[in-house]
Write a protein that holds these residues in place. Structure first.
Motif, short mmCIF file in Angstrom:
data_model
loop_
_atom_site.label_atom_id
_atom_site.label_comp_id
_atom_site.label_asym_id
_atom_site.label_seq_id
_atom_site.Cartn_x
_atom_site.Cartn_y
_atom_site.Cartn_z
N GLY A 1 0.81 -1.21 0.00
CA GLY A 1 0.00 0.00 0.00
C GLY A 1 0.85 1.26 0.00
N PHE A 2 2.07 1.19 0.55
CA PHE A 2 2.96 2.36 0.58
C PHE A 2 3.75 2.52 -0.71
N LEU A 3 3.65 1.64 -1.61
CA LEU A 3 4.41 1.71 -2.86
C LEU A 3 3.56 2.23 -4.03
N ARG A 4 2.43 2.93 -3.75
CA ARG A 4 1.62 3.48 -4.84
C ARG A 4 2.29 4.72 -5.42
N PRO A 5 2.12 5.07 -6.71
CA PRO A 5 2.81 6.21 -7.34
C PRO A 5 2.48 7.55 -6.68
N ALA A 6 1.34 7.73 -6.21
CA ALA A 6 0.99 9.03 -5.60
C ALA A 6 1.79 9.24 -4.33
N VAL A 7 1.96 8.20 -3.53
CA VAL A 7 2.75 8.33 -2.29
C VAL A 7 4.20 8.62 -2.62
N LEU A 8 4.77 7.94 -3.59
CA LEU A 8 6.16 8.17 -3.95
C LEU A 8 6.35 9.58 -4.50
N THR A 9 5.41 10.10 -5.32
CA THR A 9 5.55 11.45 -5.88
C THR A 9 5.51 12.49 -4.78
N ARG A 10 4.66 12.29 -3.80
CA ARG A 10 4.56 13.24 -2.69
C ARG A 10 5.87 13.25 -1.88
N GLN A 11 6.51 12.14 -1.66
CA GLN A 11 7.77 12.07 -0.91
C GLN A 11 8.90 12.75 -1.68
N VAL A 12 8.93 12.60 -3.02
CA VAL A 12 9.97 13.24 -3.83
C VAL A 12 9.81 14.76 -3.78
N GLU B 1 11.15 16.17 -0.44
CA GLU B 1 12.62 16.18 -0.36
C GLU B 1 13.19 17.32 -1.21
N ARG B 2 12.55 17.66 -2.33
CA ARG B 2 13.06 18.77 -3.16
C ARG B 2 12.89 20.10 -2.44
N ARG B 3 11.76 20.29 -1.73
CA ARG B 3 11.58 21.52 -0.99
C ARG B 3 12.62 21.65 0.11
N ARG B 4 12.94 20.60 0.77
CA ARG B 4 13.96 20.65 1.82
C ARG B 4 15.32 21.00 1.23
N LEU B 5 15.61 20.48 0.06
CA LEU B 5 16.90 20.77 -0.58
C LEU B 5 16.97 22.22 -1.01
N ALA B 6 15.86 22.80 -1.49
CA ALA B 6 15.87 24.19 -1.91
C ALA B 6 16.02 25.14 -0.73
N ALA B 7 15.55 24.74 0.43
CA ALA B 7 15.66 25.59 1.62
C ALA B 7 17.06 25.62 2.20
N MET B 8 17.95 24.75 1.83
CA MET B 8 19.31 24.70 2.36
C MET B 8 20.11 25.88 1.82
N PRO B 9 21.10 26.51 2.58
CA PRO B 9 21.92 27.64 2.11
C PRO B 9 22.82 27.24 0.96
N ASP B 10 23.48 28.38 0.34
CA ASP B 10 24.38 28.16 -0.82
C ASP B 10 25.68 27.53 -0.31
N THR B 11 25.93 26.37 -0.66
CA THR B 11 27.13 25.65 -0.17
C THR B 11 28.40 26.19 -0.79
N HIS B 12 28.33 26.75 -2.02
CA HIS B 12 29.55 27.25 -2.66
C HIS B 12 30.10 28.44 -1.88
N ARG B 13 29.20 29.38 -1.50
CA ARG B 13 29.69 30.55 -0.74
C ARG B 13 30.17 30.12 0.64
N LEU B 14 29.55 29.11 1.21
CA LEU B 14 29.97 28.66 2.54
C LEU B 14 31.37 28.06 2.49
N VAL B 15 31.65 27.30 1.47
CA VAL B 15 32.97 26.66 1.36
C VAL B 15 34.02 27.70 1.08
N THR B 16 33.69 28.69 0.24
CA THR B 16 34.67 29.74 -0.08
C THR B 16 35.02 30.53 1.15
N ARG B 17 34.04 30.85 1.97
CA ARG B 17 34.28 31.62 3.19
C ARG B 17 35.17 30.81 4.15
#
Length: 505
Positions: free
Chosen positions: A373-384, A387-403
């Motif tokens: 029941g957890f392997l339906r396409p709608a559930v998987l699309t919602r989880q993806v 995860e993309r929203r969480r990744l977009a909320a993360m700071p710019d790693t390039h400027r962090l490494v340069t600093r």
């Protein structure tokens, strides 16, 4: 006043210078040989056959075989000679101290003006003298070790061949053969000999040595088998009859025999030197046959008894094992009952296994349905999307490494400047020098420098060795070490001018 020699007539007259006939004297003067020969004839005619009893003294044999000795008693002595032919016929060995009776004639020896007896025959004077001679010979042979117990050997238990040394015509050999036939029939080899009289001892000795020289049967063996045991036998008799077995030649042959010897001479009360030299003494010839072989019937009975004991020994453990098996089998339960109980247990376990497998399969089916029941396409699309929203909320790693990189570069530059200030050889560029001793330790005061045998002065462009006292010759200067390089600073500058590091993310 000296008187002249008296004449035959009784009157004195002058001694004549030359021999001349006297009135009334018609006797011719005799020569020494003539008077010696006359005495010899007279003595031999008067004493042509005499028997003298006396003790032998100074016995010796010449190279020619003649025997010379003296006969003596407590008051007188007479020389004796025995020619070779008569000496060889003697039945005993003459020795000093033996009392004998000598038969011969009295004669003279003109060469020495002595009388002597020429002996034709000689016997020992009585049984007492014979026993004295026997004891004397026994003591001498015993001192040599011929009768020692350690020389005795064990007889073979069952000899294949028995050698017999005896007279072939007497009753002794018949008694031995009859007794051997009764006890254990064996092969007998007889060596016929004389058992008394002149030459009997030599024949006995030759027979014993002859048996010892026979080669064993087999390759190279002779037609006559070698005996395993010897029997030297003779019937009873007087000490004179048994004397051949007391003579040294026979005793030594028995003692030296390579084959074990049984001595059976005389009756039970008779003892000879051969009995002492033999490996075993038998009281009679019949007893010698009994000692030589066992009783065949007894051996057969012993074998039968051993066979019975062997069979009983083999059958007894089998019988005991059967009894134990019967006892154990009675205590065991019925095998069919044991098998029936185990069969029922197997059926029960089989049924439980079938039910267990069905229950386990049903549970697995339920978990699978729940997980699907957890392997339906709608559930998987919602989880993806989450995860993309969480990744977009993360700071710019390039400027962090340069600093972070800039901050680490500044720290490295400061460390390089501090390293240049702390370099101990940096003052050398301004004209200072470093003083070290022979062990490489830095010298910081005058007292320490005065205690060193050699000092090394290090300048900006090299070193000089010198001595703290006058007259010392410094060793050659080692090559100047290379100036240390400020590697961390250069690496930091290189990092500043290099391209920026790309983002690790």
């Amino acid at each position: 006043m000296a008187r002249g020699p008296r004449s035959y007539s009784g009157s004195y007259e002058e001694a004549p210078l030359l021999a001349r006939e006297r009135p009334g004297d018609n006797a011719e003067p005799l020569s020494v040989s003539e008077i010696s020969n006359a005495l010899k004839r007279t003595v031999e005619d008067r004493f042509g056959h005499v028997r003298l009893r006396g003790e032998l003294s100074g016995v010796k044999r010449a190279a020619s075989g003649h025997m010379y000795a003296a006969l003596k008693d407590e008051n007188a002595v007479i020389d004796a000679v025995m020619w070779r032919g008569n000496a060889q016929r003697l039945s005993f060995m003459p020795e000093d101290g033996i009392e004998v009776v000598a038969t011969g004639k009295i004669t003279t020896y003109p060469g020495r003006s002595k009388y002597q007896i020429v002996i034709d025959s000689m016997e020992i004077a009585g049984e007492g003298a014979l026993l004295a001679l026997l004891e004397k010979l026994k003591g001498r042979l015993q001192a040599e070790g011929l009768f020692a117990p350690e020389r005795k050997r064990r007889l073979p238990f069952l000899p294949n061949v028995i050698g017999v040394v005896t007279s072939p015509t007497g009753s002794v050999i018949r008694d031995i053969l009859h007794r051997l036939g009764d006890r254990f029939p064996s092969r007998v080899v007889v060596w016929p000999v004389m058992v008394q009289g002149k030459g009997a001892a030599e024949q006995v000795a030759a027979a014993v040595r002859g048996f010892g020289q026979i080669q064993p049967n087999g390759p190279g063996g002779g037609p006559v088998p070698r005996p395993d045991v010897l029997i030297v036998a003779r019937g009873g008799g007087s000490i004179e009859d048994l004397w051949a077995f007391n003579e040294e030649v026979a005793v030594r042959a028995i003692a030296d025999s390579p084959i074990p010897v049984i001595s059976a001479v005389g009756h039970e009360t008779d003892t000879t030197l051969s009995d002492f030299a033999a490996d075993l003494r038998a009281p009679t010839p019949t007893a010698a046959a009994e000692l030589a072989v066992p009783v065949r019937a007894e051996l057969a009975n012993a074998l039968i008894e051993l066979g019975l004991r062997k069979r009983r020994g083999v059958a007894r453990p089998v019988s005991l094992a059967r009894e134990r098996l019967a006892n154990w089998s009675q205590r065991l339960p019925d095998p069919r009952a044991i098998v029936a109980e185990r069969a029922q247990r197997v059926d029960e376990l089989g049924e439980r296994l079938r039910r267990g497998l069905a229950t386990r399969a049903a549970r697995a089916q339920g978990r699978l349905s729940e997980a699907s029941g957890f392997l339906r396409p709608a559930v998987l699309t919602r989880q993806v999307a989450e995860e993309r929203r969480r990744l977009a909320a993360m700071p710019d790693t390039h400027r962090l490494v340069t600093r972070i990189q800039q901050r680490r570069g500044e720290q490295l530059t400061a460390t390089a400047r501090l390293l240049g200030q702390l370099d101990p050889y940096a003052p050398l560029e301004r004209g200072y020098a470093v003083v070290t001793g022979a062990g490489g330790d830095t010298i910081t005061n005058r007292a320490a420098a005065a205690g060193e045998a050699m000092l090394t002065l290090r300048f900006r462009d090299g070193t000089i060795d010198t001595a703290p006292t006058d007259g010392a010759t410094p060793p050659p200067a080692p090559p100047a070490p290379k100036k240390p390089r400020a590697k961390p600073a250069r690496r930091a500058e290189a990092n500043k001018g290099g391209p920026e590091q790309q983002s690790l993310f």
